[in-house]
Design a protein around this motif. Structure first.
Motif, PDB file in Angstrom:
ATOM      1  N   LEU A  36       0.854  -1.191   0.000  1.00 24.35           N
ATOM      2  CA  LEU A  36       0.000   0.000   0.000  1.00 24.35           C
ATOM      3  C   LEU A  36       0.888   1.238   0.000  1.00 24.35           C
ATOM      4  CD1 LEU A  36      -2.710  -1.206   2.524  1.00 24.35           C
ATOM      5  CD2 LEU A  36      -3.154  -0.463   0.184  1.00 24.35           C
ATOM      6  N   THR A  37       0.618   2.136  -0.897  1.00 25.76           N
ATOM      7  CA  THR A  37       1.448   3.337  -1.049  1.00 25.76           C
ATOM      8  C   THR A  37       0.740   4.540  -0.454  1.00 25.76           C
ATOM      9  OG1 THR A  37       0.490   3.665  -3.238  1.00 25.76           O
ATOM     10  CG2 THR A  37       2.604   2.505  -3.111  1.00 25.76           C
ATOM     11  N   PRO A  38       1.514   5.593  -0.069  1.00 23.76           N
ATOM     12  CA  PRO A  38       2.971   5.668  -0.092  1.00 23.76           C
ATOM     13  C   PRO A  38       3.581   4.844   1.043  1.00 23.76           C
ATOM     14  CG  PRO A  38       2.070   7.680   0.845  1.00 23.76           C
ATOM     15  CD  PRO A  38       0.906   6.870   0.366  1.00 23.76           C
TER      16      PRO A  38
ATOM     17  N   TRP B 120      -7.966   4.103  -5.164  1.00 23.75           N
ATOM     18  CA  TRP B 120      -7.797   3.101  -6.205  1.00 23.75           C
ATOM     19  C   TRP B 120      -6.991   1.933  -5.631  1.00 23.75           C
ATOM     20  CZ3 TRP B 120      -4.291   6.062  -4.509  1.00 23.75           C
ATOM     21  CH2 TRP B 120      -2.958   5.649  -4.572  1.00 23.75           C
TER      22      TRP B 120
ATOM     23  N   ALA C  50      -6.865  -3.469  -2.581  1.00 22.70           N
ATOM     24  CA  ALA C  50      -6.894  -3.540  -1.119  1.00 22.70           C
ATOM     25  C   ALA C  50      -7.532  -2.284  -0.533  1.00 22.70           C
ATOM     26  CB  ALA C  50      -5.482  -3.711  -0.582  1.00 22.70           C
ATOM     27  N   ARG C  51      -7.169  -1.133  -1.079  1.00 24.06           N
ATOM     28  CA  ARG C  51      -7.665   0.126  -0.543  1.00 24.06           C
ATOM     29  C   ARG C  51      -9.162   0.296  -0.824  1.00 24.06           C
ATOM     30  NH1 ARG C  51      -2.982   3.872  -1.093  1.00 24.06           N
ATOM     31  NH2 ARG C  51      -2.917   2.649  -3.002  1.00 24.06           N
TER      32      ARG C  51
ATOM     33  N   PHE D 233      -2.060   5.794   3.697  1.00 26.16           N
ATOM     34  CA  PHE D 233      -2.620   5.111   2.505  1.00 26.16           C
ATOM     35  C   PHE D 233      -4.135   4.913   2.576  1.00 26.16           C
ATOM     36  CE2 PHE D 233      -0.225   2.079   5.188  1.00 26.16           C
ATOM     37  CZ  PHE D 233      -1.273   1.331   5.712  1.00 26.16           C
TER      38      PHE D 233
ATOM     39  N   ASP E  97     -12.141   8.741 -12.755  1.00 31.72           N
ATOM     40  CA  ASP E  97     -11.729   7.729 -13.724  1.00 31.72           C
ATOM     41  C   ASP E  97     -12.819   6.663 -13.786  1.00 31.72           C
ATOM     42  OD1 ASP E  97     -10.317   5.396 -14.923  1.00 31.72           O
ATOM     43  OD2 ASP E  97      -8.543   6.684 -14.699  1.00 31.72           O
TER      44      ASP E  97
ATOM     45  N   MET F 157      -2.488   7.863  -8.632  1.00 31.53           N
ATOM     46  CA  MET F 157      -3.872   7.864  -8.158  1.00 31.53           C
ATOM     47  C   MET F 157      -4.821   8.601  -9.080  1.00 31.53           C
ATOM     48  SD  MET F 157      -3.464  10.601  -5.099  1.00 31.53           S
ATOM     49  CE  MET F 157      -5.230  10.887  -5.071  1.00 31.53           C
TER      50      MET F 157
ATOM     51  N   ARG G 218     -12.660   3.656 -14.503  1.00 35.90           N
ATOM     52  CA  ARG G 218     -12.252   2.364 -13.929  1.00 35.90           C
ATOM     53  C   ARG G 218     -12.506   2.322 -12.430  1.00 35.90           C
ATOM     54  NH1 ARG G 218      -6.407   2.630 -16.766  1.00 35.90           N
ATOM     55  NH2 ARG G 218      -6.792   4.818 -16.226  1.00 35.90           N
ATOM     56  N   SER G 219     -12.420   3.473 -11.784  1.00 36.59           N
ATOM     57  CA  SER G 219     -12.694   3.520 -10.345  1.00 36.59           C
ATOM     58  C   SER G 219     -14.176   3.306 -10.060  1.00 36.59           C
ATOM     59  CB  SER G 219     -12.251   4.859  -9.765  1.00 36.59           C
ATOM     60  OG  SER G 219     -10.866   5.011  -9.916  1.00 36.59           O
TER      61      SER G 219
ATOM     62  N   ASN H 233     -10.832  12.692  -2.149  1.00 38.53           N
ATOM     63  CA  ASN H 233      -9.667  12.267  -2.903  1.00 38.53           C
ATOM     64  C   ASN H 233     -10.037  11.002  -3.669  1.00 38.53           C
ATOM     65  OD1 ASN H 233      -7.001  12.489  -3.653  1.00 38.53           O
ATOM     66  ND2 ASN H 233      -6.156  12.164  -1.601  1.00 38.53           N
ATOM     67  N   GLU H 234      -9.185  10.639  -4.644  1.00 38.18           N
ATOM     68  CA  GLU H 234      -9.402   9.422  -5.403  1.00 38.18           C
ATOM     69  C   GLU H 234      -8.866   8.217  -4.620  1.00 38.18           C
ATOM     70  OE1 GLU H 234      -8.784  12.337  -6.740  1.00 38.18           O
ATOM     71  OE2 GLU H 234     -10.602  12.385  -7.940  1.00 38.18           O
TER      72      GLU H 234
END
Lengths: 379, 379
Positions: free
Chosen positions: A24-26, B104, B107-108, B379, B127, A285, B129-130, B101-102
């Motif tokens: 998971l980022t960042p 994507w 997992a998130r 994240f 987007d 993102m 795809r989201s 916020n976006e």
């Protein structure tokens, strides 16, 4: 995810065994192969020069890394900058710590003296009032604090003037109960960042001369400096050649950063031959604007005081940081939603301090999670 | 200290009832009288204009402050920027959250959809795809995610183009199972920081026009925007006068910072009449060089991306930051070892993210300690 993140108070960005594209980022990434090569490079340098290394833990704030630096990296102990940081490392089992900084105020001095009953603690002073306060506190706790008198060898930050002022302070330390005079703190912080090697050598020469003069003045007064501490990643090769400092306090070498990438050795090579082992892994993102993908690493994921991060991907650069976003320039439109990029932070120390853990990777696989043990230990 | 700090894993810089001069520095201070006045100023503004306030919790990351903003400050809920941040607030009892916020990645997105079973969750998309991923995840968890389509109204960060592109995305949301179209995200981040009021109005006008056009296009297609979200501390008075945004997302107003002090309203007054309620309390740790005292708040205690802090003491300024030190200019030599100074940080959001807790003071007395609930939730 096989655990309910709502029910735990602590999130980690990855688990050992996962692929890097599942992180998971960042996230703060240590590339283990590079990291271990840096560890060995410094160990070999220490062995070759006969100097001691007291690795600066303010860079990484990690007990795991500190243990590796002592067990495998040739370090005799670590440096910290704060009492609460030193406490966190003692709690984690580190037993030889220099607080390479001034410590003042009743509560903090008390905590430091208490800590010295559990581990070897060395601390810097640049004020006669601190000698008195540290001595009282150490007596109260039945401990001994070892003291480096800090001299201002050119950075004009902390430290008394080299020469007579330092000698006066050293004598006061020698006479104070429960303190032991150990030597000088002669760290010239500002020269670490001088990119031009000729100018950097001039500053290092001046610092070495001021330090040598002080050591000689103390010797004439019968006071021996067992430790003459100093040097950072930007100057340790140079400082070793000058023959004054006997205990190196380098920290950033283990990770390097985009700023230190611009500081070269005199032969044009990388500082100590070290390579970038630390990255912020970011994810794309938003790809709504062509050629201007937005990644999820902004000011809360990257310290930008020494410049924006370098993107480890040819043709892509980091244009602008806001709190939670980084706008990238990607003229060839290589990046799409969900793609990962590795960023080399501009400044490693304050970047690491933003994270709760390191994700240690080997190749494309997560091998370990290391807590940032002393994160946010500010006082 | 009546507890052994070696035996606890969590340090707080002060305890309620202590005097401010007993606080271990550096510490993050909230001046409660000023804080409460800012809270009331915004509550009155909301009551006067009839707009909703969804206070941005990315600024403070504190569940205590979020609860006060909802209970006493007129807020209908909060905004967050990250899924892990939203999780921390839901765990702390907040039940109405916009992730502004976006979001994507499998997992998130899964975690966000799971969270929507426990609280009202609104999220932005830019987007197509989201839309698909969020819909699948919400169906899997039996939850409903409410959606704001983000439009790029001038900041060129995230968001689709206003007009037809936004309308296409809104239609896709309307058709997706387990999603509910709620409206538009129309936040123009870059205009918050335009110091010149005339230029700021031009940017706000342009953003309002683009947003209005999109709302009208959606209305013509039979799609209603219940929420048109946007505005920050730098623009909310202006945005309210323009009559397009109906849900304000201001965050910094509760604290203010040295950067926002330079951004004026059109009448030359302070933004929304707000005052500085957030300080970094620093201590003088070295007075070895006359007129150049060194304080203990550096890059790990202060975000400097928007400039160095302002010292709340006439005649003293902050010259230079390194990791753990701040060099002050004190030409009249007013400061001595151990003295405290209040610093107004250049940028409040990333500064708060450095600390584990706030020290809430009234006058010279510590009244409460508030954890930074979502600190480091990246994240």
């Amino acid at each position: 995810m096989d655990f309910d993140t709502l029910d735990v108070g602590y999130d980690i960005p990855a688990r050992p065994g996962q692929r890097i594209d599942e992180v998971l980022t960042p996230a703060l990434i240590v590339d283990l192969d590079r990291f271990e090569r840096n560890l060995r490079r410094m160990r070999d340098f220490i062995a070759r020069t006969g100097l001691r290394l007291r690795a600066h833990a303010k860079t990484h704030k990690s007990a795991d890394i500190a243990r590796m630096q002592i067990a495998e990296g040739g370090a005799c102990g670590i440096c910290c900058q704060k009492v609460s940081e030193a406490e966190a490392f003692v709690r984690a089992g580190i037993t030889d710590i220099l607080v390479s900084n001034e410590v003042w105020g009743e509560a903090r001095v008390d905590r430091l003296a208490r800590l010295a009953a559990k581990a070897r603690i060395v601390v810097c002073v640049d004020d006669i009032r601190s000698v008195r306060d540290l001595s009282h506190a150490a007596r109260r706790h039945g401990s001994t604090l070892e003291i480096l008198v800090e001299i201002d060898c050119g950075a004009h930050r902390c430290g008394v003037a080299p020469g007579a002022a330092a000698a006066d302070l050293a004598r006061a330390v020698e006479q104070a109960p429960a303190l032991r005079f150990e030597g000088l703190q002669a760290y010239q912080g500002s020269l670490q960042h001088i990119e031009n090697p000729v100018e950097r050598r001039q500053s290092a020469d001046a610092a070495a001369r001021a330090t040598r003069t002080t050591v000689e003045m103390l010797a004439a007064a019968g006071i021996e400096c067992r430790t003459i501490g100093g040097a950072g990643t930007g100057s340790f090769v140079l400082d070793a050649s000058l023959g004054v400092i006997n205990e190196l306090q380098c920290g950033s070498f283990i990770f390097m950063d985009a700023h230190y990438d611009r500081v070269e050795e005199e032969d044009g090579g990388r500082l100590g031959g070290m390579e970038n082992s630390l990255f912020v892994l970011a994810g794309v993102m938003s790809a709504a604007i062509a050629g201007r993908p937005v990644c999820d690493a902004g000011l809360k994921a990257l310290a930008v005081d020494s410049g924006l991060p370098r993107v480890e991907r040819p043709g892509v650069s980091y244009l602008q940081a806001s709190d939670e976003h980084g706008v990238l320039d990607d003229p060839d439109r290589m990046l799409d939603l969900g793609d990962q990029v590795r960023l080399v932070p501009g400044h490693c120390d304050p970047t690491c301090n933003l994270y709760d853990s390191y994700v240690a990777v080997r190749g494309e696989r997560v091998e370990a999670i290391w807590p940032v043990t002393a994160r946010g230990k500010l006082f």
